[in-house]
Scaffold this active site. Sequence first.
Site, PDB file in Angstrom:
ATOM      1  N   ASP A   9     -14.471  50.399 -15.269  1.00 49.39           N
ATOM      2  CA  ASP A   9     -15.497  51.115 -16.058  1.00 49.39           C
ATOM      3  C   ASP A   9     -16.820  50.516 -15.366  1.00 49.39           C
ATOM      4  OD1 ASP A   9     -17.245  52.053 -17.889  1.00 49.39           O
ATOM      5  OD2 ASP A   9     -16.444  51.037 -19.673  1.00 49.39           O
ATOM      6  N   LYS A  16     -16.613  46.548 -15.838  1.00 52.10           N
ATOM      7  CA  LYS A  16     -15.331  45.946 -16.445  1.00 52.10           C
ATOM      8  C   LYS A  16     -14.274  46.334 -15.393  1.00 52.10           C
ATOM      9  CE  LYS A  16     -17.675  47.490 -19.357  1.00 52.10           C
ATOM     10  NZ  LYS A  16     -18.928  47.943 -19.355  1.00 52.10           N
ATOM     11  N   GLU A  74     -15.610  59.498 -18.592  1.00 55.24           N
ATOM     12  CA  GLU A  74     -16.097  58.328 -19.434  1.00 55.24           C
ATOM     13  C   GLU A  74     -15.605  58.405 -21.020  1.00 55.24           C
ATOM     14  OE1 GLU A  74     -19.643  55.420 -20.701  1.00 55.24           O
ATOM     15  OE2 GLU A  74     -20.009  57.229 -19.569  1.00 55.24           O
ATOM     16  N   THR A 106     -25.004  49.740 -23.564  1.00 52.63           N
ATOM     17  CA  THR A 106     -26.607  49.671 -23.356  1.00 52.63           C
ATOM     18  C   THR A 106     -27.263  50.707 -24.455  1.00 52.63           C
ATOM     19  OG1 THR A 106     -26.390  49.672 -20.877  1.00 52.63           O
ATOM     20  CG2 THR A 106     -28.314  50.569 -21.674  1.00 52.63           C
ATOM     21  N   GLY A 128     -27.276  47.634 -26.833  1.00 52.34           N
ATOM     22  CA  GLY A 128     -27.673  46.273 -26.149  1.00 52.34           C
ATOM     23  C   GLY A 128     -28.901  46.246 -25.423  1.00 52.34           C
TER      24      GLY A 128
END
Length: 280
Positions: A9, A16, A74, A106, A128
């Site tokens: 990802d 990740k 995604e 994000t 984030g």
Amino acid sequence: MDKQYIGIDAGGTLVKIVYNHEGHLRFEKMAADRIDEIIEWINNHFTNPEIHITGGKAGVFAEACPDKVLRVNEFEATCEGVSWLLEKDPPSPEISSQFLVTNVGTGTSIHYVSEDAYERIGGSGMGGGTLLGLSYLLTGRSDFETILEMGRNGNGQALNITVGDIYSHETPPISGALTASNFGNTANMRETGFSSEDYISAVVRMIGETITTMSVQAADRLGTDAVVYIGSTFAGHDTLKEIIIGYTELRGKKPYFLPRGEYSGAVGALLHYGWSDALL
């Protein structure tokens, strides 16, 4: 030699990676701006692997990677990964067959999952990235670990106006503990000295409450009580988790945090196209 499989990802901030090693899942996390180092790491650990990749930076990674790379949607990867992780490590009490997934990276993306179906129902630029950006503007600090520590040590609630503050002389129509205005208590700001830690703490609360409000409203509309929160923003951020748990429960819903939830997209990518054998 058995075929080697990797699920990736590639997000805006972090990449990740999930793979099977001797019958067990292994998890890796690396900075997204170090693609050459990530590819070198893959070459040092795998021989001609099959790679499934998802995320906003998937295209950039696929162009740079010499191995065969298959792209995965995604949102499909995220929901499939969450469902698999819930099945392998169900929360207690067990979650219902329909639930909301709030993915805080994000920014924030919200999905509705019901048995084998899923749907993206909304999102927000609050996440984030907001934490990093506002913390930098308010304090000049940009290191995530430093920001986490400062947020833990601060108390920014006095920067806000609560419902109870507004209805100070009568019973409020909703819980007085709810925030009526984030960073709205300018009178208190003029009279009280606040620290950088307090500012970051207030930012964390604003992000947590906003994400929770969106999630709870969506859960109400879709008729489910369960909200599964995932995303790298939660890694090591117990304060944000506590705010979201308390606010979700205050609004009458059940919050869940998955162990390894930030790897849901990578797990879902690895599962895609029948690669479930790679995870057994």
